[in-house]
Design an enzyme around this catalytic site. Structure first.
Site, PDB file in Angstrom:
ATOM      1  N   ARG A 104      45.547  42.043  45.682  1.00 22.02           N
ATOM      2  CA  ARG A 104      45.340  40.960  46.610  1.00 22.02           C
ATOM      3  C   ARG A 104      45.482  39.551  45.515  1.00 22.02           C
ATOM      4  O   ARG A 104      44.846  39.599  44.608  1.00 22.02           O
ATOM      5  CB  ARG A 104      43.622  40.991  46.818  1.00 22.02           C
ATOM      6  CG  ARG A 104      43.405  40.374  48.153  1.00 22.02           C
ATOM      7  CD  ARG A 104      42.020  40.799  48.715  1.00 22.02           C
ATOM      8  NE  ARG A 104      41.025  40.252  47.723  1.00 22.02           N
ATOM      9  CZ  ARG A 104      39.849  40.165  48.073  1.00 22.02           C
ATOM     10  NH1 ARG A 104      39.586  39.790  49.542  1.00 22.02           N
ATOM     11  NH2 ARG A 104      38.890  39.523  47.330  1.00 22.02           N
ATOM     12  N   THR A 108      45.887  33.468  47.999  1.00 21.39           N
ATOM     13  CA  THR A 108      45.884  33.449  49.543  1.00 21.39           C
ATOM     14  C   THR A 108      45.176  34.570  50.007  1.00 21.39           C
ATOM     15  O   THR A 108      44.993  34.718  51.207  1.00 21.39           O
ATOM     16  CB  THR A 108      47.321  33.787  49.676  1.00 21.39           C
ATOM     17  OG1 THR A 108      47.646  35.110  49.090  1.00 21.39           O
ATOM     18  CG2 THR A 108      48.232  32.783  49.076  1.00 21.39           C
ATOM     19  N   ASP A 200      33.888  43.141  41.925  1.00 23.30           N
ATOM     20  CA  ASP A 200      35.308  43.504  41.837  1.00 23.30           C
ATOM     21  C   ASP A 200      35.280  45.091  41.489  1.00 23.30           C
ATOM     22  O   ASP A 200      34.769  45.455  40.300  1.00 23.30           O
ATOM     23  CB  ASP A 200      36.095  42.628  40.806  1.00 23.30           C
ATOM     24  CG  ASP A 200      37.463  43.198  40.788  1.00 23.30           C
ATOM     25  OD1 ASP A 200      37.724  44.340  40.636  1.00 23.30           O
ATOM     26  OD2 ASP A 200      38.252  42.441  41.052  1.00 23.30           O
ATOM     27  N   ASP A 203      37.412  46.359  38.513  1.00 23.16           N
ATOM     28  CA  ASP A 203      37.045  45.983  37.375  1.00 23.16           C
ATOM     29  C   ASP A 203      35.932  46.829  36.879  1.00 23.16           C
ATOM     30  O   ASP A 203      35.797  47.088  35.665  1.00 23.16           O
ATOM     31  CB  ASP A 203      36.630  44.375  37.312  1.00 23.16           C
ATOM     32  CG  ASP A 203      37.781  43.467  37.126  1.00 23.16           C
ATOM     33  OD1 ASP A 203      38.993  43.969  36.934  1.00 23.16           O
ATOM     34  OD2 ASP A 203      37.664  42.387  37.507  1.00 23.16           O
TER      35      ASP A 203
HETATM   36  C1  PRP Z   1      40.592  45.127  45.960  1.00 20.00           C
HETATM   37  C2  PRP Z   1      40.080  46.514  46.747  1.00 20.00           C
HETATM   38  C3  PRP Z   1      40.994  46.504  47.982  1.00 20.00           C
HETATM   39  C4  PRP Z   1      41.111  45.103  48.301  1.00 20.00           C
HETATM   40  C5  PRP Z   1      40.333  44.610  49.342  1.00 20.00           C
HETATM   41  O1  PRP Z   1      41.407  45.581  45.105  1.00 20.00           O
HETATM   42  O2  PRP Z   1      40.020  47.691  45.860  1.00 20.00           O
HETATM   43  O3  PRP Z   1      42.155  47.117  47.684  1.00 20.00           O
HETATM   44  O4  PRP Z   1      40.751  44.313  46.959  1.00 20.00           O
HETATM   45  O5  PRP Z   1      40.448  43.422  49.718  1.00 20.00           O
HETATM   46  P1  PRP Z   1      41.195  43.123  51.201  1.00 20.00           P
HETATM   47  O6  PRP Z   1      40.289  43.872  52.009  1.00 20.00           O
HETATM   48  O7  PRP Z   1      40.600  41.541  51.297  1.00 20.00           O
HETATM   49  O8  PRP Z   1      42.352  43.417  51.134  1.00 20.00           O
HETATM   50  P2  PRP Z   1      42.477  44.463  44.424  1.00 20.00           P
HETATM   51  O9  PRP Z   1      43.186  43.493  45.297  1.00 20.00           O
HETATM   52  O10 PRP Z   1      41.141  43.623  43.497  1.00 20.00           O
HETATM   53  O11 PRP Z   1      42.991  45.229  43.383  1.00 20.00           O
HETATM   54  P3  PRP Z   1      42.711  46.390  42.124  1.00 20.00           P
HETATM   55  O12 PRP Z   1      42.251  47.630  42.936  1.00 20.00           O
HETATM   56  O13 PRP Z   1      43.920  46.544  41.393  1.00 20.00           O
HETATM   57  O14 PRP Z   1      41.579  45.791  41.468  1.00 20.00           O
HETATM   58  N1  URA Z   2      37.511  43.377  46.296  1.00 22.28           N
HETATM   59  C1  URA Z   2      36.702  43.813  45.609  1.00 22.28           C
HETATM   60  O1  URA Z   2      36.866  44.695  44.354  1.00 22.28           O
HETATM   61  N2  URA Z   2      35.384  43.454  45.723  1.00 22.28           N
HETATM   62  C2  URA Z   2      35.122  42.544  46.857  1.00 22.28           C
HETATM   63  O2  URA Z   2      34.016  42.283  47.236  1.00 22.28           O
HETATM   64  C3  URA Z   2      36.254  42.373  47.474  1.00 22.28           C
HETATM   65  C4  URA Z   2      37.571  42.851  47.468  1.00 22.28           C
END
Ligand code: PRP
Ligand code: URA
Length: 209
Positions: A104, A108, A200, A203
């Site tokens: 994400r 944006t 997150d 993380d």
């Molecule tokens: C997080 C989560 C989802 C997304 C959700 O991933 O694991 O994939 O955010 O958010 P959304 O519904 O607003 O799209 P992130 O983009 O942080 O990537 P990561 O899994 O690599 O940490």
């Molecule tokens: N992605 C995450 O990992 N946590 C949130 O709360 C939203 C998006």
């Protein structure tokens, strides 16, 4: 019409409560993600078709049930979705695994695709797309759009925590996809994080912050 299922099992609520705590360690968080994934998958796999199988117990011949065809595929949305895979694969060790890489954009909040690798027979399989968080819904919608473009139709979506906004958006975009949610939270904050949420997820699973 697909169903939207918000879990209410006490074990699940207890474990999600532990995950939310900021002092929960990476090791404990990772274990909890797997346990919660298993519990959600238990419900999400409820309607898998069964077939009769003739076997012999030590006592006599009998007919037992087994999952018909066993053509399943788990698809984690990278990277946090990986955290749910072990738990699900323990329940269905012969399932195949596809990967969709999305992150994400922090400004944006739009999903950016960087990877996709699916089993060659994915369109013949029951697909379980997994991601711990359904926030704006952008990542889940992008992942399912990508799978649909590959001719994949039988899709379920599993997440640990959803925001009402993301859940409504995903259900509207794909009304035929069954959605299984561990806990439905209150809202998104101005940074697109789920409130109260758990922070997150990526993380916390991988210890990267
Ligand atoms: C997080 C989560 C989802 C997304 C959700 O991933 O694991 O994939 O955010 O958010 P959304 O519904 O607003 O799209 P992130 O983009 O942080 O990537 P990561 O899994 O690599 O940490
Ligand atoms: N992605 C995450 O990992 N946590 C949130 O709360 C939203 C998006």
């Amino acid at each position: 019409m697909g169903k939207v299922m918000i879990m209410d099992h006490p074990l699940l609520q207890h474990k999600i409560g532990l995950m939310r705590r900021k002092e929960t360690s990476t090791k404990d968080f990772r274990e909890l993600v797997n346990e919660v994934a298993m519990l959600i998958y238990y419900e999400a796999s409820r309607d898998l078709p069964l077939a009769d199988k003739e076997i012999e117990t030590p006592i006599c011949k009998t007919t037992v049930k087994e999952i018909a065809g066993k053509k399943l595929c788990v698809v984690p949305i990278l990277r946090a979705g990986i955290g749910l895979c072990d738990g699900i694969l323990q329940m269905n060790p012969s399932a195949k695994v596809g990967h969709v890489g999305l992150y994400r954009d922090e400004t944006t909040l739009e999903p950016v695709e960087y990877f996709c690798k699916m089993p060659s027979d994915a369109s013949e399989r029951d697909i379980f797309v997994v991601d711990p968080m359904l926030a704006t819904g952008g990542s889940a919608i992008a992942a399912i759009t990508l799978l649909r473009k590959k001719g994949i139709s039988r899709i379920r979506f599993l997440c640990l925590i959803a925001a009402p906004e993301g859940l409504a958006k995903l259900h509207e975009a794909f009304p035929d996809v069954d959605i299984y949610v561990g806990a439905l939270d209150e809202k998104l904050n101005e940074n697109g994080y789920i409130v109260p949420g758990l922070g997150d997820a990526g993380d916390r699973i991988f210890g990267t912050k």
